[in-house]
Design a protein around this motif. Structure first.
Motif: not given
Length: 429
Positions: A336, A338, A342, A351, A404-406, A412-413, A415, A425
């Motif tokens: 993702c 980032m 972030t 990421v 993985v994403t925002i 935050s991330l 996963m 998180r």
């Protein structure tokens, strides 16, 4: 199967020790990696840690200035994450399924993968998670969609929700705030199932197209290239016409995709071929050109020919060199973009969730990393965000990073960990 797994561990351990004697000291990473000359392995290195999971109170290690907590737990092999505009977090729960083995090597692979929790009975569902009080832990869990065929990628465009099953893209009607899809699905695109079975989805910035990663059936076209037709590619689906085409090819297993906002370019992470050594060739992060060919199975890292494959000189001449090496067999799956701000201490960049190797003498991956970008291009060495998924003796894995994403808060991330069965998180400490 237990006997086969034990026998495999003994033989594999012997091969690992022999290959460690000549293993390269440094990984092939970055813009100009040093890639060792290929060494045909004959008996392929097979080293996969036993899946253990996390004990109470045990969790991954976060980089300085960051902290990590379990956003959701008790899942069944969570692989991919999609955050909806209302903040709902969707998780695809799926697993590679067993099939009748066709050879001794097949039996060995399946026994090893079962021990590593990489093969079994697939949940075939998408679950929905909500965090109403905003404390970073989901309090609401719902079954959003079930009865799918190894679901992976997810995408929402307007009032239509798209699912990337292993055998194609399916569309469902969606109402804002819904916790369950109730309408019938409509199949838009057929893909050949199996092999590298994941089908990631990403929507174009203008909302008119969806791009899907479709991995190869085999390592190097082992069953012939006819069986690989339509595979090892990224597909483009036009949502207005519902017509699909191959957008880019020669990508052995392109999984995660992301848009880089400065140039508007599509990027992907690709798992490269096996059987040529610990660092040969490296997995990679690359921009994706319309009509581009990236070498598989004929060559790698540009035009380095794989002489195990019957060659096609015209395709080798067209092969594009990837942008950024990620090290051999890291199994880089999640991806993702980032943006700066972030996480504290991190600028713009990609990421990457590295699921981790099974086929090298010293294991690689098993961490969440960050690749910095400047002016739309990778710039500098990767940085670790999360690690500690693998025991120091490499015998067990507590977890394995995937998608993985925002997070919904933009600070935050999230996963997916498909061995720990957790969604982690990551935030500022």
């Amino acid at each position: 199967m237990d006997f086969i797994a034990r026998a495999t561990a003994i033989v594999g351990g012997t091969m690992v020790l022999l290959r460690r004697m000549s293993a390269p000291a440094a990984q092939a990473v970055g813009l100009t990696p040093t890639i060792p000359e290929a060494k045909k392995q004959g008996i392929m290195t097979l080293k996969m840690p036993t899946a253990k999971g996390w004990e109470p109170g045990h969790k991954p290690t976060a980089a300085q200035g960051l902290k990590v907590n379990a956003f959701a737990s008790g899942l069944a092999h969570p692989r991919w994450i999609e955050v909806l505009p209302n903040g709902d977090v969707l998780v695809a729960e799926a697993l590679q399924t067993e099939r009748p083995p066709t050879s001794l090597m097949d039996r060995v692979m399946q026994a090893t993968m079962k021990r590593a929790k990489a093969i079994g009975v697939s949940a075939n569902r998408i679950s929905l998670w909500r965090d109403p009080d905003g404390d970073g832990v989901a309090e609401v869990r719902k079954v959003f969609l079930e009865g799918q065929n190894q679901p992976f990628g997810m995408a929402l465009v307007g009032d239509t929700f798209y699912v990337g099953n292993t055998d194609g893209i399916v569309a469902f009607p969606y109402e804002k705030g819904a916790t369950k899809l109730t309408g019938p699905g409509r199949k838009l695109v057929d893909f050949k199932p199996g092999g590298h079975w994941t089908r990631s989805l990403i929507v174009s910035p203008d909302g008119t197209k969806i791009y899907a990663g479709v991995g190869s059936l085999s390592n190097i076209g082992d069953s012939g290239m006819e069986a690989e037709e339509g595979r090892a590619a990224i597909w483009e689906l036009d949502l207005a016409t519902e017509k699909a085409r191959i957008f880019a090819s020669g990508l052995r297993n392109a999984v995660g995709t992301a848009w880089e906002p400065v140039t508007g370019q599509l990027w992907t992470v690709v798992n490269e071929r096996d059987g040529l050594g610990d660092e040969t060739p490296p997995d990679y992060l690359t921009s994706v050109q319309d009509g581009g060919f990236y070498g598989w199975p004929y060559c790698y890292w540009g035009k380095t020919v794989d002489d195990r494959v019957e060659q096609d000189a015209e395709l080798v001449a067209r092969a594009i060199t990837p942008d950024y090496a990620l090290g051999g067999h890291t199994a880089s799956l999640g991806l993702c973009w980032m943006p700066e701000g972030t996480l504290p201490g991190f600028g713009d960049g990609m990421v990457i969730g590295q699921h981790g190797s099974w086929n090298r003498s010293t294991l690689s991956g098993y961490k969440l990393i960050f690749v910095p970008f400047v002016d739309g291009r990778p710039s500098g060495a990767p940085r670790d965000i999360l690690w500690g998924f693998l025991s120091e003796d490499e015998k067990v894995s507590y977890g394995r990073p995937v998608g993985v994403t925002i997070g919904p808060d933009g600070k935050s991330l999230l996963m997916a960990d498909d061995v720990g069965d957790v969604i982690w998180r990551v935030t500022g400490a």
